[in-house]
Design an enzyme around this catalytic site. Sequence first.
Site, PDB file in Angstrom:
ATOM      1  CG  HIS A  83      -2.088  -0.856   1.294  1.00 26.54           C
ATOM      2  ND1 HIS A  83      -3.477  -0.597   1.769  1.00 26.54           N
ATOM      3  CD2 HIS A  83      -2.296  -2.050   0.491  1.00 26.54           C
ATOM      4  CE1 HIS A  83      -4.303  -1.590   1.368  1.00 26.54           C
ATOM      5  NE2 HIS A  83      -3.668  -2.451   0.594  1.00 26.54           N
TER       6      HIS A  83
ATOM      7  CE1 TYR B 201      -5.157   3.591   8.908  1.00 24.26           C
ATOM      8  CE2 TYR B 201      -5.778   3.406  11.057  1.00 24.26           C
ATOM      9  CZ  TYR B 201      -4.900   2.996  10.168  1.00 24.26           C
ATOM     10  OH  TYR B 201      -4.142   2.143  10.476  1.00 24.26           O
TER      11      TYR B 201
ATOM     12  N   PRO C 249      -3.834   0.202  18.907  1.00 24.14           N
ATOM     13  CG  PRO C 249      -5.565  -1.052  18.333  1.00 24.14           C
ATOM     14  CD  PRO C 249      -4.860  -0.365  19.425  1.00 24.14           C
TER      15      PRO C 249
ATOM     16  CE  LYS D 144       4.369   3.483  13.587  1.00 26.98           C
ATOM     17  NZ  LYS D 144       4.028   3.030  12.255  1.00 26.98           N
TER      18      LYS D 144
ATOM     19  CE1 TYR E 295      -1.095   3.804   9.626  1.00 26.22           C
ATOM     20  CE2 TYR E 295      -0.137   3.104   7.608  1.00 26.22           C
ATOM     21  CZ  TYR E 295      -1.113   2.839   8.669  1.00 26.22           C
ATOM     22  OH  TYR E 295      -1.891   2.028   8.404  1.00 26.22           O
TER      23      TYR E 295
HETATM   24  P1  RFL Z   1       1.994 -12.005  21.572  1.00 26.08           P
HETATM   25  O1  RFL Z   1       1.333 -12.084  20.177  1.00 26.08           O
HETATM   26  O2  RFL Z   1       0.934 -11.700  22.648  1.00 26.08           O
HETATM   27  O3  RFL Z   1       2.647 -13.466  21.861  1.00 26.08           O
HETATM   28  C1  RFL Z   1       3.140 -13.827  23.211  1.00 26.08           C
HETATM   29  C2  RFL Z   1       3.032 -15.348  22.961  1.00 26.08           C
HETATM   30  O4  RFL Z   1       3.347 -15.682  24.583  1.00 26.08           O
HETATM   31  C3  RFL Z   1       2.452 -16.750  25.153  1.00 26.08           C
HETATM   32  N1  RFL Z   1       2.448 -16.726  26.528  1.00 26.08           N
HETATM   33  C4  RFL Z   1       3.321 -17.530  27.321  1.00 26.08           C
HETATM   34  N2  RFL Z   1       3.948 -18.568  26.942  1.00 26.08           N
HETATM   35  C5  RFL Z   1       4.513 -19.241  27.873  1.00 26.08           C
HETATM   36  N3  RFL Z   1       4.276 -18.833  29.202  1.00 26.08           N
HETATM   37  C6  RFL Z   1       3.739 -17.993  29.571  1.00 26.08           C
HETATM   38  N4  RFL Z   1       3.411 -17.839  30.971  1.00 26.08           N
HETATM   39  C7  RFL Z   1       2.910 -16.963  28.544  1.00 26.08           C
HETATM   40  N5  RFL Z   1       2.079 -16.250  28.533  1.00 26.08           N
HETATM   41  C8  RFL Z   1       1.974 -15.876  27.410  1.00 26.08           C
HETATM   42  C9  RFL Z   1       1.055 -16.050  24.546  1.00 26.08           C
HETATM   43  O5  RFL Z   1       0.435 -17.441  24.441  1.00 26.08           O
HETATM   44  C10 RFL Z   1       1.422 -15.779  22.938  1.00 26.08           C
HETATM   45  O6  RFL Z   1       1.532 -16.697  22.045  1.00 26.08           O
HETATM   46  O7  RFL Z   1       3.220 -10.929  21.646  1.00 26.08           O
HETATM   47  P2  RFL Z   1       4.367 -10.674  20.645  1.00 26.08           P
HETATM   48  O8  RFL Z   1       4.960 -11.892  19.919  1.00 26.08           O
HETATM   49  O9  RFL Z   1       5.184  -9.669  21.468  1.00 26.08           O
HETATM   50  O10 RFL Z   1       3.596  -9.841  19.328  1.00 26.08           O
HETATM   51  C11 RFL Z   1       3.045  -8.390  19.455  1.00 26.08           C
HETATM   52  C12 RFL Z   1       1.986  -8.287  18.666  1.00 26.08           C
HETATM   53  O11 RFL Z   1       1.020  -9.489  18.842  1.00 26.08           O
HETATM   54  C13 RFL Z   1       1.150  -7.293  18.894  1.00 26.08           C
HETATM   55  O12 RFL Z   1       1.840  -6.182  19.030  1.00 26.08           O
HETATM   56  C14 RFL Z   1       0.347  -6.768  17.873  1.00 26.08           C
HETATM   57  O13 RFL Z   1      -0.715  -7.546  17.436  1.00 26.08           O
HETATM   58  C15 RFL Z   1      -0.439  -5.520  17.906  1.00 26.08           C
HETATM   59  N6  RFL Z   1      -1.118  -4.888  16.691  1.00 26.08           N
HETATM   60  C16 RFL Z   1      -0.715  -4.336  15.628  1.00 26.08           C
HETATM   61  N7  RFL Z   1       0.608  -4.327  15.560  1.00 26.08           N
HETATM   62  C17 RFL Z   1       1.047  -3.783  14.187  1.00 26.08           C
HETATM   63  O14 RFL Z   1       2.211  -3.711  14.090  1.00 26.08           O
HETATM   64  N8  RFL Z   1       0.233  -3.393  13.173  1.00 26.08           N
HETATM   65  C18 RFL Z   1      -1.198  -3.616  13.255  1.00 26.08           C
HETATM   66  O15 RFL Z   1      -1.895  -3.336  12.291  1.00 26.08           O
HETATM   67  C19 RFL Z   1      -1.752  -4.034  14.582  1.00 26.08           C
HETATM   68  N9  RFL Z   1      -3.086  -4.280  14.807  1.00 26.08           N
HETATM   69  C20 RFL Z   1      -2.690  -5.198  17.075  1.00 26.08           C
HETATM   70  C21 RFL Z   1      -3.589  -4.674  15.928  1.00 26.08           C
HETATM   71  C22 RFL Z   1      -3.295  -5.726  18.102  1.00 26.08           C
HETATM   72  C23 RFL Z   1      -4.709  -5.793  18.346  1.00 26.08           C
HETATM   73  N10 RFL Z   1      -4.906  -6.269  19.561  1.00 26.08           N
HETATM   74  C24 RFL Z   1      -5.909  -7.224  19.683  1.00 26.08           C
HETATM   75  C25 RFL Z   1      -4.317  -6.088  20.656  1.00 26.08           C
HETATM   76  C26 RFL Z   1      -4.775  -4.735  15.892  1.00 26.08           C
HETATM   77  C27 RFL Z   1      -5.575  -5.375  17.336  1.00 26.08           C
HETATM   78  C28 RFL Z   1      -7.035  -5.505  17.336  1.00 26.08           C
HETATM   79  C1  PHB Z   2      -5.684  -4.514  10.912  1.00 21.93           C
HETATM   80  O1  PHB Z   2      -5.712  -4.892   9.587  1.00 21.93           O
HETATM   81  O2  PHB Z   2      -5.941  -5.340  11.522  1.00 21.93           O
HETATM   82  C2  PHB Z   2      -5.346  -3.154  11.458  1.00 21.93           C
HETATM   83  C3  PHB Z   2      -4.833  -2.335  10.467  1.00 21.93           C
HETATM   84  C4  PHB Z   2      -4.312  -1.053  10.607  1.00 21.93           C
HETATM   85  C5  PHB Z   2      -4.196  -0.714  12.205  1.00 21.93           C
HETATM   86  C6  PHB Z   2      -4.696  -1.687  13.070  1.00 21.93           C
HETATM   87  C7  PHB Z   2      -5.239  -2.780  12.802  1.00 21.93           C
HETATM   88  O3  PHB Z   2      -3.952   0.553  12.587  1.00 21.93           O
END
Ligand code: RFL
Ligand code: PHB
Length: 395
Positions: A72, A201, A293, A297, A385
């Site tokens: 994109h 957005y 989110p 980032k 961004y």
């Molecule tokens: P995770 O993905 O939470 O993985 C951690 C893992 O550790 C396990 N765990 C354990 N294992 C052993 N012993 C324990 N005691 C444990 N406790 C936990 C868990 O089961 C899990 O498998 O962390 P990690 O790897 O640091 O990854 C981070 C990302 O997942 C997170 O930052 C992103 O998803 C945030 N995020 C976004 N980030 C972006 O860069 N671009 C995006 O567009 C974006 N959109 C989002 C998002 C996060 C969202 N939510 C649901 C918070 C959109 C949403 C809605």
């Molecule tokens: C997503 O596609 O899940 C998404 C995209 C952009 C954001 C957050 C989540 O800022």
Amino acid sequence: MRTQVAIIGAGPSGLLLGQLLHKAGIEAVIVERQTPEYVLGRIRAGVLEQVTTDLLDEAGVGQRMHAEGLVHTGFDMLFNGQRHRIDLEGLTGGKKVMVYGQTEVTRDLMDARQAAGLTTIYEASNVQVLDFDTKTPRVTFEKDGQTHTIACDFIAGCDGFHGVCRASVPRNAIQEFEKVYPFGWLGLLSDTPPVHHELIYANSDRGFALCSQRSHTRSRYYLQVPLTDKVEQWSDEAFWAELKRRLDPEAAEQLVTGPSIEKSIAPLRSFVTEPLRFGRMFLAGDAGHIVPPTGAKGLNLAATDVKYLSNALIEFYQDKTEAGIDGYSARCLKRIWRAERFSWWFTSIMHQFPDEGAINAKLQQAELDYLMHSESGLRTIAENYVGLPLDFGQA
Ligand code: RFL
Ligand code: PHB
């Protein structure tokens, strides 16, 4: 069992770290409390910065992303009923982002790990991190009714916000900075074509909305909802109707609706832990920090933490220097705070804040209007961004 680096958590941070260390000939075991299916079932990030796609290439797992991911060059911001395009490419001298779901990134990393025959222990319960203030840390866990011990040189806490690593640090050795927002995001995934070829957005007087996507046939949409809402209260019909109300007439008309594949509510939080290193244990990714989110980032920050950490560990083993591990925390935090600031700011201009009165919405509209009519305003949004370069803050 003995290994060089015990990695706690098989999310994107833990898996990417495992892969980068493997490429450098450093042994690691990953301990995860869930099943692989559970980890893959969490629908989260969708937007990858170029720094992250470069790292996935470096880890040798970028092939499917380049084939199936969507590049994109911009996105739309909608407010006051009008859409404005942020030309990421034009405003940043050619930078772009990649739309490729976290689920797919995780799957690619899991496949590569399995193909290389590396050890991941899933469904480990009662994981404990011990003696990380000494040169001989240990990890213990239970599986199949038995207690197991891993002796290691280092522990990498990649276990997310609710993990055990940060929780195991003595309270007087850690400082936590936190802001919880008075709303959450209700997300819906559906096999319907995206409403627009780029992300939208939307700041509407009914609350924020985001139109994202996973492919040309799969969409991801979000709605700002009160923290008290429960996902069961939201039928698919109610979601689509509310989304239409928050979009401009053209997008509302073009929106293709369909049954949801997944629906969930995530709270929004800004959170940073200082420091990120405790003796021979390091925190990386969501274990050390959370961003709302809105700025996309979280996963990108996780990837850069992991890159800094793998570099530091490689330096330790190959060059016999501790400079990298000594500098890990400060190096990450500089980048983290920049992303925290952007995510907080972008959240604050795009959402409705119920307790801040009518003046807040008016000030937001004025700020958005100013940004859209200022070259530097637009550039500020675009350069944040697409993300900072990996060597940010090194000079
Ligand atoms: P995770 O993905 O939470 O993985 C951690 C893992 O550790 C396990 N765990 C354990 N294992 C052993 N012993 C324990 N005691 C444990 N406790 C936990 C868990 O089961 C899990 O498998 O962390 P990690 O790897 O640091 O990854 C981070 C990302 O997942 C997170 O930052 C992103 O998803 C945030 N995020 C976004 N980030 C972006 O860069 N671009 C995006 O567009 C974006 N959109 C989002 C998002 C996060 C969202 N939510 C649901 C918070 C959109 C949403 C809605
Ligand atoms: C997503 O596609 O899940 C998404 C995209 C952009 C954001 C957050 C989540 O800022």
